[in-house]
Design an enzyme around this catalytic site. Structure first.
Site, PDB file in Angstrom:
ATOM      1  N   ARG A 153       0.897  -1.150   0.033  1.00 50.95           N
ATOM      2  CA  ARG A 153      -0.139  -0.133   0.105  1.00 50.95           C
ATOM      3  C   ARG A 153       0.915   1.374   0.075  1.00 50.95           C
ATOM      4  O   ARG A 153       2.057   1.223   0.503  1.00 50.95           O
ATOM      5  CB  ARG A 153      -0.822   0.132   1.001  1.00 50.95           C
ATOM      6  CG  ARG A 153      -1.896  -1.238   1.403  1.00 50.95           C
ATOM      7  CD  ARG A 153      -2.567  -1.084   2.743  1.00 50.95           C
ATOM      8  NE  ARG A 153      -3.625  -2.074   3.079  1.00 50.95           N
ATOM      9  CZ  ARG A 153      -3.173  -3.424   3.734  1.00 50.95           C
ATOM     10  NH1 ARG A 153      -2.091  -3.407   3.974  1.00 50.95           N
ATOM     11  NH2 ARG A 153      -4.214  -4.240   3.704  1.00 50.95           N
ATOM     12  N   LYS A 177      -1.890  -1.920   8.226  1.00 54.23           N
ATOM     13  CA  LYS A 177      -3.207  -1.859   8.843  1.00 54.23           C
ATOM     14  C   LYS A 177      -3.222  -2.184  10.395  1.00 54.23           C
ATOM     15  O   LYS A 177      -2.856  -3.387  10.581  1.00 54.23           O
ATOM     16  CB  LYS A 177      -4.168  -2.002   8.042  1.00 54.23           C
ATOM     17  CG  LYS A 177      -4.684  -1.254   6.870  1.00 54.23           C
ATOM     18  CD  LYS A 177      -5.946  -1.447   6.099  1.00 54.23           C
ATOM     19  CE  LYS A 177      -6.173  -0.824   4.813  1.00 54.23           C
ATOM     20  NZ  LYS A 177      -7.197  -0.991   4.334  1.00 54.23           N
ATOM     21  N   HIS A 248      -1.744   2.260  -5.971  1.00 55.48           N
ATOM     22  CA  HIS A 248      -2.606   0.918  -5.792  1.00 55.48           C
ATOM     23  C   HIS A 248      -2.793   0.046  -6.942  1.00 55.48           C
ATOM     24  O   HIS A 248      -3.001  -1.106  -6.607  1.00 55.48           O
ATOM     25  CB  HIS A 248      -4.246   1.456  -4.960  1.00 55.48           C
ATOM     26  CG  HIS A 248      -4.513   0.313  -4.027  1.00 55.48           C
ATOM     27  ND1 HIS A 248      -3.861   0.569  -2.538  1.00 55.48           N
ATOM     28  CD2 HIS A 248      -5.351  -0.614  -3.857  1.00 55.48           C
ATOM     29  CE1 HIS A 248      -4.253  -0.360  -1.839  1.00 55.48           C
ATOM     30  NE2 HIS A 248      -5.297  -0.894  -2.719  1.00 55.48           N
ATOM     31  N   ARG A 251      -0.204  -2.650  -6.811  1.00 51.57           N
ATOM     32  CA  ARG A 251      -0.658  -3.448  -5.719  1.00 51.57           C
ATOM     33  C   ARG A 251      -1.598  -4.736  -6.332  1.00 51.57           C
ATOM     34  O   ARG A 251      -1.240  -5.724  -6.433  1.00 51.57           O
ATOM     35  CB  ARG A 251      -1.119  -2.857  -4.397  1.00 51.57           C
ATOM     36  CG  ARG A 251      -1.537  -4.062  -3.301  1.00 51.57           C
ATOM     37  CD  ARG A 251      -1.896  -2.970  -2.142  1.00 51.57           C
ATOM     38  NE  ARG A 251      -2.766  -3.866  -1.117  1.00 51.57           N
ATOM     39  CZ  ARG A 251      -2.322  -4.638  -0.195  1.00 51.57           C
ATOM     40  NH1 ARG A 251      -0.899  -4.644  -0.092  1.00 51.57           N
ATOM     41  NH2 ARG A 251      -3.226  -5.321   0.617  1.00 51.57           N
ATOM     42  N   HIS A 274      -3.963  -9.174   3.699  1.00 48.29           N
ATOM     43  CA  HIS A 274      -5.605  -8.837   3.855  1.00 48.29           C
ATOM     44  C   HIS A 274      -5.954  -9.871   5.097  1.00 48.29           C
ATOM     45  O   HIS A 274      -5.331 -11.040   5.479  1.00 48.29           O
ATOM     46  CB  HIS A 274      -6.069  -9.742   2.584  1.00 48.29           C
ATOM     47  CG  HIS A 274      -5.963  -8.821   1.489  1.00 48.29           C
ATOM     48  ND1 HIS A 274      -6.160  -9.316   0.447  1.00 48.29           N
ATOM     49  CD2 HIS A 274      -6.027  -7.588   1.286  1.00 48.29           C
ATOM     50  CE1 HIS A 274      -5.971  -8.275  -0.782  1.00 48.29           C
ATOM     51  NE2 HIS A 274      -5.906  -7.366   0.031  1.00 48.29           N
ATOM     52  N   TYR A 283      -8.909 -11.235  -6.956  1.00 46.55           N
ATOM     53  CA  TYR A 283      -7.963 -11.523  -8.001  1.00 46.55           C
ATOM     54  C   TYR A 283      -8.119 -12.666  -8.879  1.00 46.55           C
ATOM     55  O   TYR A 283      -7.764 -12.918 -10.117  1.00 46.55           O
ATOM     56  CB  TYR A 283      -6.495 -11.333  -7.442  1.00 46.55           C
ATOM     57  CG  TYR A 283      -6.120 -10.124  -6.722  1.00 46.55           C
ATOM     58  CD1 TYR A 283      -6.017  -9.122  -7.565  1.00 46.55           C
ATOM     59  CD2 TYR A 283      -6.034 -10.114  -5.186  1.00 46.55           C
ATOM     60  CE1 TYR A 283      -5.781  -7.752  -6.865  1.00 46.55           C
ATOM     61  CE2 TYR A 283      -6.150  -8.916  -4.854  1.00 46.55           C
ATOM     62  CZ  TYR A 283      -5.901  -7.554  -5.534  1.00 46.55           C
ATOM     63  OH  TYR A 283      -5.721  -6.538  -4.953  1.00 46.55           O
TER      64      TYR A 283
END
Length: 303
Positions: A153, A177, A248, A251, A274, A283
């Site tokens: 990110r 995150k 992004h 990514r 994730h 994806y």
């Protein structure tokens, strides 16, 4: 201490940057989400609430109900809930919530957004378009190599520390995150260009606050997310790639190429950081879409 209005205004500005730089949403979507959240903030202030973090489930349901009562369409209802949930996920990722009230709000069934991805050839063209004769050229080349090689990110990229690099072992430590850390493999081209950038970085005057930060600006401070966005935009144009590209997108492309080449979804999930495998599964949809387009293109009965 900031006044309530200042907190709401700052939060809305930060949220817009997040939607643009982290989520790579379109300008129209950003405008819609921002408008929804501005209405939410007005509603909360009208109830005497002085910051978004102080809103509870009761206030959120009251806001949603009042919006529904105005006769908005089902599509707008779905978007409104999506806007509010995205806002509180952002606040949660920034460590500003002890408990996310939106966890109790059911998400409406809406069509899943398939993100833009670049081909390996397009990625290569963008990376190789960097002018290495300019002082910041090697830094920009190294940034783009790391974005794609590690699937970071943009916030993870600008916060990447020299002490987080374990290049002899071919991996880096990434803080994602919620301050969660993960180890991510890094490829040879990225390692090589980090080394070249580090040689140049030694000649720059670095501020005390950025001494351990890998990528710095010309004043020796930490790069902003907007600066990375601008670099990506400039190099995309220089490479002649005519797609809507943001940091992004690198990514998304990294993950899509891994899945396309047979990587296990759980491995991709860990590399991307994730929490849920459901997020990573997008994806597989990208890969299926490519497969469908190829079949239809060459199918003898396709008009």
């Amino acid at each position: 201490m900031k006044k309530g209005g200042d907190i709401f205004d700052t939060t809305l500005s930060d949220f817009r940057s997040y939607l643009k730089l982290e989520r790579s949403l379109s300008d129209n979507t950003i405008t819609s989400y921002s408008s929804d959240c501005a209405k939410l903030f007005g509603f909360l202030k009208g109830r005497g609430i002085t910051s978004p973090e102080d809103a509870g489930i009761d206030e959120l349901y009251a806001f949603i109900d009042s919006s529904y009562a105005q006769g908005i369409s089902p599509r707008s209802q779905a978007r409104l809930i999506s806007s509010v949930k995205t806002l509180f996920r952002f606040l949660d990722s920034e460590g500003r919530l002890s408990d996310n009230p939106c966890d109790k709000i059911e998400t409406p069934k809406i069509q899943r957004h398939i993100p833009t991805v670049l081909s390996v050839e397009e990625i290569t063209a963008i990376i190789e378009s960097v002018d290495l004769s300019r002082p910041e050229g090697e830094r920009n080349r190294a940034m783009l190599e790391v974005l794609y090689s590690c699937g970071l990110r943009v916030s993870e990229l600008v916060n990447l520390r020299i002490s987080d690099l374990f290049l002899k072992e071919n991996f880096i430590k990434v803080t994602g995150k919620g301050s969660k850390q993960r180890l991510v493999p890094i490829g040879g081209p990225a390692i090589r260009h980090i080394g070249l950038w580090m040689d140049i970085r030694k000649t720059w005057k670095i501020s005390r606050e950025a001494e351990d930060i890998l990528f710095v600006n010309s004043r020796g401070g930490k790069l902003s997310r907007v600066m990375v966005f601008d670099v990506v935009k400039a190099q995309t144009a220089a490479a002649g790639v005519h797609k809507e590209v943001s940091p992004h997108t690198f990514r998304h492309s990294f993950a899509s190429h891994l899945v396309e080449n047979g990587a296990d979804l759980r491995v991709v999930q860990e590399m991307l950081g994730h929490e849920s495998i459901l997020t990573t599964e997008i994806y597989t949809h990208i890969n299926t879409k490519k497969w469908q387009e190829t079949i239809l293109k060459y199918h003898p009965y396709h008009d």
